[in-house]
Design a protein around this motif. Structure first.
Motif, PDB file in Angstrom:
ATOM      1  N   LYS A 140       0.680  -1.085   0.130  1.00  0.00           N
ATOM      2  CA  LYS A 140      -0.028  -0.126  -0.010  1.00  0.00           C
ATOM      3  C   LYS A 140       0.713   1.213  -0.167  1.00  0.00           C
ATOM      4  CE  LYS A 140      -3.758  -2.454   2.237  1.00  0.00           C
ATOM      5  NZ  LYS A 140      -4.551  -2.265   3.556  1.00  0.00           N
ATOM      6  N   ASP A 141       0.548   2.355  -0.686  1.00  0.00           N
ATOM      7  CA  ASP A 141       1.077   3.363  -0.746  1.00  0.00           C
ATOM      8  C   ASP A 141       1.064   4.310   0.943  1.00  0.00           C
ATOM      9  OD1 ASP A 141       2.485   5.954  -1.232  1.00  0.00           O
ATOM     10  OD2 ASP A 141       0.951   6.645  -2.500  1.00  0.00           O
ATOM     11  N   LEU A 142       1.990   4.460   1.459  1.00  0.00           N
ATOM     12  CA  LEU A 142       2.000   4.899   2.805  1.00  0.00           C
ATOM     13  C   LEU A 142       2.562   6.333   2.595  1.00  0.00           C
ATOM     14  CD1 LEU A 142       2.889   2.013   5.054  1.00  0.00           C
ATOM     15  CD2 LEU A 142       0.796   3.052   4.552  1.00  0.00           C
ATOM     16  N   ASN A 143       2.943   6.978   1.608  1.00  0.00           N
ATOM     17  CA  ASN A 143       3.805   8.078   1.145  1.00  0.00           C
ATOM     18  C   ASN A 143       2.979   9.279   1.791  1.00  0.00           C
ATOM     19  OD1 ASN A 143       5.893   9.483   0.275  1.00  0.00           O
ATOM     20  ND2 ASN A 143       4.885  10.422  -1.277  1.00  0.00           N
ATOM     21  N   LEU A 167       8.983   2.548   8.711  1.00  0.00           N
ATOM     22  CA  LEU A 167       7.834   3.590   8.284  1.00  0.00           C
ATOM     23  C   LEU A 167       8.221   4.733   7.532  1.00  0.00           C
ATOM     24  CD1 LEU A 167       5.708   3.484  11.726  1.00  0.00           C
ATOM     25  CD2 LEU A 167       4.742   2.493   9.359  1.00  0.00           C
ATOM     26  N   GLY A 168       9.450   5.005   7.981  1.00  0.00           N
ATOM     27  CA  GLY A 168      10.175   6.386   7.324  1.00  0.00           C
ATOM     28  C   GLY A 168      10.348   5.791   5.730  1.00  0.00           C
ATOM     29  N   ARG A 169      11.028   4.643   5.724  1.00  0.00           N
ATOM     30  CA  ARG A 169      11.347   4.143   4.266  1.00  0.00           C
ATOM     31  C   ARG A 169      10.294   4.094   3.335  1.00  0.00           C
ATOM     32  NH1 ARG A 169      14.710  -0.494   6.604  1.00  0.00           N
ATOM     33  NH2 ARG A 169      17.010   0.406   7.105  1.00  0.00           N
ATOM     34  N   GLU A 170       8.999   3.790   3.977  1.00  0.00           N
ATOM     35  CA  GLU A 170       7.781   3.664   3.319  1.00  0.00           C
ATOM     36  C   GLU A 170       7.259   5.059   2.818  1.00  0.00           C
ATOM     37  OE1 GLU A 170       6.644   0.903   1.682  1.00  0.00           O
ATOM     38  OE2 GLU A 170       8.286  -0.187   2.763  1.00  0.00           O
ATOM     39  N   GLY A 171       7.669   6.083   3.437  1.00  0.00           N
ATOM     40  CA  GLY A 171       7.225   7.418   2.787  1.00  0.00           C
ATOM     41  C   GLY A 171       6.629   8.119   4.040  1.00  0.00           C
TER      42      GLY A 171
END
Length: 140
Positions: A41-44, A65-69
């Motif tokens: 899923k897009d977490l950006n 979580l930071g890596r996922e945006g």
């Protein structure tokens, strides 16, 4: 716990490359996703709060979580450790905010929640990682 790797968090259980479809360990990824390739899923831009984030699993959750945006909000009772963790994430290009919080203080939890909402934005994700323990000597 088959299937516990949650779509976007499968990078933690299966390796980021596997979760994004570029990894070499197809067998392990298939196990974590129930045999299917799942799109993360897009977490950006999502705002994620992680309790107990100064070290250990909480810090790892915040980093992933930071890596996922995500915009990562770290909370911990250890103010010095919290500051170091938040600075580390920011130095690596993540958007991170630290709030000192003792999760055993219910009123403080509500206060920090309101501060995060007003200073960072509405919370999308909560990783309730902090633990409350009472430590005693074995002979007590």
């Amino acid at each position: 716990m088959r299937g516990w790797c949650w779509d976007w968090i499968s990078s933690w259980g299966c390796g980021t490359e596997d979760a994004l479809g570029g990894g070499e360990d197809e067998e392990r990824n298939a196990h974590c996703t129930g045999g299917e390739r799942k799109k993360m899923k897009d977490l950006n831009g999502k705002i994620a709060v992680v309790t107990g984030a100064a070290r250990g699993m909480g810090r790892l959750h915040a980093e992933n979580l930071g890596r996922e945006g995500c915009v990562v909000v770290l909370t911990d009772v250890d103010g010095a450790g919290l500051d170091e963790a938040a600075r580390d994430l920011v130095s690596r290009g993540f958007e991170a905010h630290g709030y000192e919080l003792d999760v055993s203080d219910r009123a403080a939890c509500f206060e920090v929640c309101e501060r995060v909402r007003s200073e960072v934005g509405p919370i999308d994700i909560l990783i309730n990682n902090a633990g409350i323990t009472e430590c005693y000597a074995v002979l007590d």
